[in-house]
Write a protein that holds these residues in place. Structure first.
Motif, PDB file in Angstrom:
ATOM      1  N   THR A  30       0.839  -1.198   0.000  1.00 28.27           N
ATOM      2  CA  THR A  30       0.000   0.000   0.000  1.00 28.27           C
ATOM      3  C   THR A  30       0.876   1.251   0.000  1.00 28.27           C
ATOM      4  O   THR A  30       2.067   1.211   0.307  1.00 28.27           O
ATOM      5  CB  THR A  30      -0.904   0.014   1.240  1.00 28.27           C
ATOM      6  N   ARG A  47      -4.270   4.170  -8.857  1.00 28.22           N
ATOM      7  CA  ARG A  47      -4.497   4.359  -7.423  1.00 28.22           C
ATOM      8  C   ARG A  47      -4.103   5.730  -6.911  1.00 28.22           C
ATOM      9  O   ARG A  47      -4.570   6.157  -5.851  1.00 28.22           O
ATOM     10  CB  ARG A  47      -3.734   3.293  -6.627  1.00 28.22           C
ATOM     11  N   THR A  99      -6.368  10.386  -4.536  1.00 27.05           N
ATOM     12  CA  THR A  99      -6.665   8.957  -4.613  1.00 27.05           C
ATOM     13  C   THR A  99      -8.135   8.656  -4.916  1.00 27.05           C
ATOM     14  O   THR A  99      -8.499   7.502  -5.101  1.00 27.05           O
ATOM     15  CB  THR A  99      -6.289   8.257  -3.285  1.00 27.05           C
TER      16      THR A  99
END
Length: 282
Positions: free
Chosen positions: A3, A229, A243
């Motif tokens: 992430t 993303r 985002t």
């Protein structure tokens, strides 16, 4: 999948490790100074645990580097993925090094990067000499520590991704970027040579938007899209990290519309070659 939060935490951990190494201390010795378990030092510098502000203050103090505290706090603030606006003042408090480490790790975690640069050469395509000038000037402009050597080293490390068969790069450069010269003429000539040679390489699509191109939409500022993303937009005072789906779709549309006006392959090389020929190397 890594992430963005973990990527930023690993970048912070890498900077903690660098500071400890520069102080010539082993992890166990630093832990003893801090009164911590050795495992905590290991977890922090390997990006396995999120430090507190007090942890970072103690780390900098134990190493005799209180000057590094603002930089570390800035990197910690960058872990907040909900924070859209990230001030350069905070991110670059200790110089360019920490932010470049984040760029390395963001690139490592991304399969497709699309970008638009309006007035300069993309960092992924810069020569060391061109990058050095960019970092030096920015450090002077912002009044931050000149960590240029480390920043250039990390930018070159980031460019290793260009040869990763699992990654693709699609970039647009406005023709103005081929003529705007933030560096000595010989450095610009070498930079344009590198750009010329990148055209047509596997996994790299480089388009040049000519001065006279008809545009469906103008290019108001640079931006980079990481997979689907994250979009990063730079302004003079801050970065925007976007985002949300609507933001991503909007910037993808902007990129697609501008890409329709770009020249590729031999025509892109012709534009780069023309800019190279305009330089007075006498």
């Amino acid at each position: 999948m890594t992430t963005d939060f973990q990527t930023a935490r690993e970048a912070l951990g890498a900077r903690l490790r660098e500071l400890r190494t520069e102080a010539r201390l082993e992890g166990k010795d630093l832990a003893a100074r801090l009164g911590w378990q050795t495992s905590k030092v290991s977890r922090l510098q390997n990006g396995k645990q999120t430090p507190t502000r007090d942890d970072l203050t103690a780390w900098a103090s134990a190493l005799g580097r209180p000057d590094a505290e603002p930089e570390l706090h800035g990197l910690l603030a960058g872990l907040d993925m909900k924070q859209r606006n990230r001030s350069w003042r905070r991110q670059l408090a200790g110089g360019h090094r920490g932010r470049q480490e984040i760029a390395v790790r963001q690139t490592d975690a991304t399969s497709l990067i699309r970008g638009l640069e309006v007035s300069r050469i993309p960092g992924l395509f810069q020569t060391p000499e061109y990058a050095r000038v960019i970092f030096d000037v920015n450090a002077e402009f912002r009044g931050i520590p000149p960590t240029t050597d480390d920043a250039v080293e990390k930018r070159m490390r980031r460019q290793e991704a260009l040869y990763d068969p699992e990654k693709s790069f699609r970039f647009l450069v406005c023709e103005a970027a081929l003529y705007h010269r933030p560096c000595p003429v010989d450095v610009m000539a070498a930079q344009l040579d590198r750009l010329y040679n990148l055209v047509g390489q596997r996994r790299i699509e480089l388009g040049v938007i000519p001065f006279g191109a008809q545009l469906r939409r103008t290019a108001p500022h640079a931006f980079w899209i990481y997979d689907r993303r994250l979009v990063i937009v730079e302004t003079i005072s801050e970065e925007l990290w976007l985002t949300g789906d609507e933001d991503l779709q909007l910037y993808e549309r902007a990129w697609d519309w501008l890409a329709d006006s770009a020249e590729y392959g031999a025509l892109a090389r012709r534009l780069i070659g023309r800019a190279r020929a305009s330089l007075d190397l006498s």
